[in-house]
Scaffold this active site. Structure first.
Site, PDB file in Angstrom:
ATOM      1  N   HIS A   1     -12.976 -12.545   7.693  1.00  0.00           N
ATOM      2  CA  HIS A   1     -12.015 -12.968   8.715  1.00  0.00           C
ATOM      3  C   HIS A   1     -10.884 -11.947   8.772  1.00  0.00           C
ATOM      4  CE1 HIS A   1     -13.030 -17.573   8.127  1.00  0.00           C
ATOM      5  NE2 HIS A   1     -14.028 -16.893   8.656  1.00  0.00           N
ATOM      6  N   GLU A   2     -10.863 -11.112   9.794  1.00  0.00           N
ATOM      7  CA  GLU A   2      -9.705 -10.223   9.996  1.00  0.00           C
ATOM      8  C   GLU A   2      -8.757 -10.914  10.965  1.00  0.00           C
ATOM      9  OE1 GLU A   2      -8.356  -7.250   8.739  1.00  0.00           O
ATOM     10  OE2 GLU A   2      -6.782  -8.111   9.984  1.00  0.00           O
TER      11      GLU A   2
ATOM     12  N   GLU B   1      -9.646   2.967   0.603  1.00  0.00           N
ATOM     13  CA  GLU B   1      -9.617   3.301   2.028  1.00  0.00           C
ATOM     14  C   GLU B   1      -8.681   4.464   2.343  1.00  0.00           C
ATOM     15  OE1 GLU B   1      -8.520  -0.541   3.493  1.00  0.00           O
ATOM     16  OE2 GLU B   1      -6.376  -0.178   3.326  1.00  0.00           O
TER      17      GLU B   1
ATOM     18  N   GLU C   1       0.858  -1.196   0.000  1.00  0.00           N
ATOM     19  CA  GLU C   1       0.000   0.000   0.000  1.00  0.00           C
ATOM     20  C   GLU C   1       0.888   1.238   0.000  1.00  0.00           C
ATOM     21  OE1 GLU C   1      -3.386  -0.360   2.597  1.00  0.00           O
ATOM     22  OE2 GLU C   1      -3.476  -2.523   2.264  1.00  0.00           O
TER      23      GLU C   1
ATOM     24  N   GLU D   1      -6.535  -7.178  -2.628  1.00  0.00           N
ATOM     25  CA  GLU D   1      -6.190  -5.764  -2.555  1.00  0.00           C
ATOM     26  C   GLU D   1      -4.765  -5.624  -3.102  1.00  0.00           C
ATOM     27  OE1 GLU D   1      -6.716  -2.411   0.934  1.00  0.00           O
ATOM     28  OE2 GLU D   1      -5.716  -4.262   1.430  1.00  0.00           O
TER      29      GLU D   1
END
Ligand code: CA
Length: 671
Positions: A372-373, A465, A169, A459
């Protein structure tokens, strides 16, 4: 006399130096293999007779008492041709042509055998190492480095994110190749001669990811280390192992890189017997409300995933031709703001009645995506993975979104061999239970979706985000992604924010800042029409309309998403330049969808509609920037226009600064 003998000897040595070549089916790309005087394998690539990748060494370093890099002699070599059409259950294109010539070079030294396999396609090159080690040192050989060079023959411009073993990211950098110190892949470039290229890898299985680093002016493979406390170890392998394919895509035009299937062609065919349950779809959920700080993940009055809100989202999905819903924070174990690492994926939060939500969704014909985190606690997750997936499967759930927020996986780098193994394990355990996977904070895609098509999307770059709580993604980010991140495979970017400046929550006392990079200037750096176009240009088989559903209710422009079908059969990137603009068309059944976006610069594209089926009359609905739209000063101004068109027409596509355009083409008659 002496001189003559010396020249004669040199001449003989050159004549005997093993050199083998393979060319692409159209003859334009040639890979030349050679062995150095020390018996180290090398390669070079030319395009149209001009060096593209100059002489580059190959090899692997190990701490074992072995030599995997030189002292090799040539045992045999052969060139074979391959042509095959294959199909996949979903993808940018369902039918794919694999046409290549392969050079297999068999080498040996006193420690091992090494087969180097080079494949030359019309759109690039792939090669891999296949080692055989017949000694007693067979088990647990530690690989300490990879020596593969990519000696790009000219300078040029490049687009990449930095090499970072824990996060993709990152903001893209536009740098001269000669200034590039390190990069993650896909690393995309344009040479001074105007050829386009991208370096990446295919079939990343049981090996760390490959990044690139500049070593004495040459970009060289740099595999992710195991972890910060084990930097020397890159991979542990057994006596017989294959590396992933190292890939070099080649394009005459920038869009050729997008239209290439080279990465998929270098992966193994599908290993799942039944793929009938694997389906693309559209979804909505409460995710954006959490990122805006309106809802919380955890157990307080602001909890986003409540039974009541879930039913509202299910109603909205059912009324708007949307396939599925997703509720992060549905499970027990969240504290108010963030994870307390005590998640339970078999126990819903007290105010979320999962079975009631599932019954309601079934009644309305809407699918449910479970979440599921893991917070990166991989060993803990693997211990209970089968139980957690059984819990979902028993409830008829066929889709899972995973998350790995945070640094390191149990002390290992995210993109290490440890991480690569973990994500593959989740995909395969999910497949055994007919569950599709969307991984956030993933390992980068390398075409494994061909082999395991239940691994739908991921991702793996700065997604939407970042706009909620940081300075955000620049407009040009979206004109780099298709030429870089998306060359690796689909991305769950989660586009479609209509409330660009978060006006609908301004002054709302429920909104709580939860991220320390948040500021009052946060917004999406876009026009409204560009948000619609991203549903087409940023390919994902699962496509989210990410905004709060309140911002879509009654909004005329949301009709595009109602009509949109992410289960496309065919795609083509029509025109574009990296970081500047992109225009893509896709066909789903008998409908076509077109999306075009631009960076900070407004521009006008002439776009022939020759991609449409000849002889069919289409109703084109055009979602465009208004003439005075501008991402900074007038982002919401859009127009919707309907026209009757055929494949003989040409559109003038006007894009505002930071803007975009989306068009749906729905057949109104056939001859
Ligand atoms: Ca993320």
């Amino acid at each position: 006399m002496k001189k003559t003998v010396l020249f004669l000897l040199i001449g003989l040595a050159v004549a005997c130096a093993p050199k083998k070549a393979v060319s692409s089916p159209d003859g334009s790309i040639v890979v030349l293999f050679s062995l150095s005087d020390e018996g180290q394998p090398e390669y070079a690539v030319s395009v149209d007779g001009t060096p593209f990748i100059g002489q580059s060494v190959l090899g692997i370093e190990t701490s074992a008492p072995l030599n995997l890099k030189n002292g090799f002699r040539l045992e045999s070599s052969k060139v074979t041709s391959h042509e095959e059409k294959w199909s996949q259950p979903w993808g940018e294109n369902k039918e794919i042509l694999d046409r290549h010539n392969e050079l297999e070079v068999k080498l040996a030294n006193e420690y091992c055998s090494l087969t180097l396999r080079f494949r030359a396609f019309n759109d690039g090159v792939g090669f891999r190492y296949e080692y055989g080690i017949p000694s007693e040192a067979k088990e647990s050989i530690v690989i300490t480095d990879e020596l593969t060079q990519f000696n790009i023959a000219q300078d040029g411009f490049s687009w990449s994110i930095p090499a970072h073993f824990d996060s993709y990211e990152q903001e893209y950098r536009e740098l001269l190749l000669s200034e590039l110190e390190n990069a993650n892949t896909p690393m995309t470039f344009r040479t001074d001669d105007g050829l386009y290229g991208s370096i990446h890898e295919a079939a990343l299985v049981d090996f760390p990811e490959m990044t690139l680093k500049n070593v004495d002016g040459i970009l060289t493979a740099a595999p992710a280390p195991d972890g910060p406390n084990n930097l020397e170890q890159k991979a542990v392998v057994s006596g017989t192992f294959k590396t992933p394919w190292r890939t070099i895509q080649v394009g005459r035009k920038a869009v050729d890189l997008i239209n290439s299937s080279l990465i998929l062609n270098l992966n193994e065919p599908c290993k799942l017997k039944d793929v009938s349950w694997i389906k693309p779809g559209k979804y909505v959920g409460v995710w954006w409300g959490m990122h805006l700080g309106l809802y919380s993940w955890g157990k307080d009055a602001r909890h986003g995933a409540t039974t009541e809100r879930a039913k509202q989202y299910i109603d909205f999905a059912a009324a708007n031709n949307i396939d599925a819903v997703l509720f992060e924070g549905w499970n027990d174990g969240w504290t108010v703001a963030n994870a307390d690492h005590d998640f339970d994926f078999t126990k819903p939060a007290p105010d979320f009645d999962l079975d009631a939500v599932l019954a309601y969704a079934r009644e309305k014909g809407v699918d449910y995506i479970i979440h599921h985190e893991t917070a990166g606690e991989v060993a803990w997750y693997e211990q209970q993975l089968e139980k957690d997936l059984d819990y979902a499967a028993e409830r008829g759930i066929h889709a899972l979104k995973t998350g790995y927020a945070g640094w390191l996986l149990d002390g290992h780098y995210h993109h290490s061999q440890y991480g690569v193994r973990h994500y593959a394990k989740v995909a395969s355990e999910a497949a055994a239970r007919k569950i599709m996977v969307d991984a956030h904070e993933p390992i980068k895609e390398t075409g494994l979706r061909r082999t395991y098509p239940n691994f739908m999307t991921r991702e793996g770059a700065r997604g939407m985000e970042w706009n909620a709580w940081s300075s955000g993604n620049k407009p040009s980010h979206h004109e780099i992604l298709p030429f870089a991140r998306l060359l690796s495979g689909p991305m769950d970017y989660t586009p479609g924010i209509f409330d660009i400046e978060y006006r609908s929550i301004a002054g709302n006392p429920d909104v709580k800042v939860w991220n320390n990079t948040h500021s009052s200037k946060c917004r999406v750096n876009t026009t409204l029409a560009k948000q619609i176009a991203l549903w087409v240009t940023l390919y994902s088989p699962w496509q989210m309309a990410a905004d709060l559903i309140e911002n879509y209710e009654e909004h005329p422009a949301f009709q595009f998403f109602r009509d949109f079908d992410p289960d496309c059969d065919w795609s083509e990137a029509l025109q574009g330049e990296i970081g500047e603009y992109i225009a893509i068309a896709r066909r789903s059944g008998d409908k076509f969808f077109f999306g075009a976006t631009t960076n900070e610069v407004g521009r006008t594209l002439e776009q022939p509609l020759s991609f449409l089926k000849p002889g069919v009359i289409y109703t084109a609905t055009i979602y465009a920037d208004a003439l005075d739209a501008d991402w900074q000063t007038n982002p919401y101004a859009y127009t919707i226009e309907t026209r009757t068109v055929t494949s003989a027409d040409t559109f003038t596509v006007v894009l505002a600064p930071g803007g975009g355009q989306a068009i749906s083409f729905i057949p109104s008659s056939t001859p």
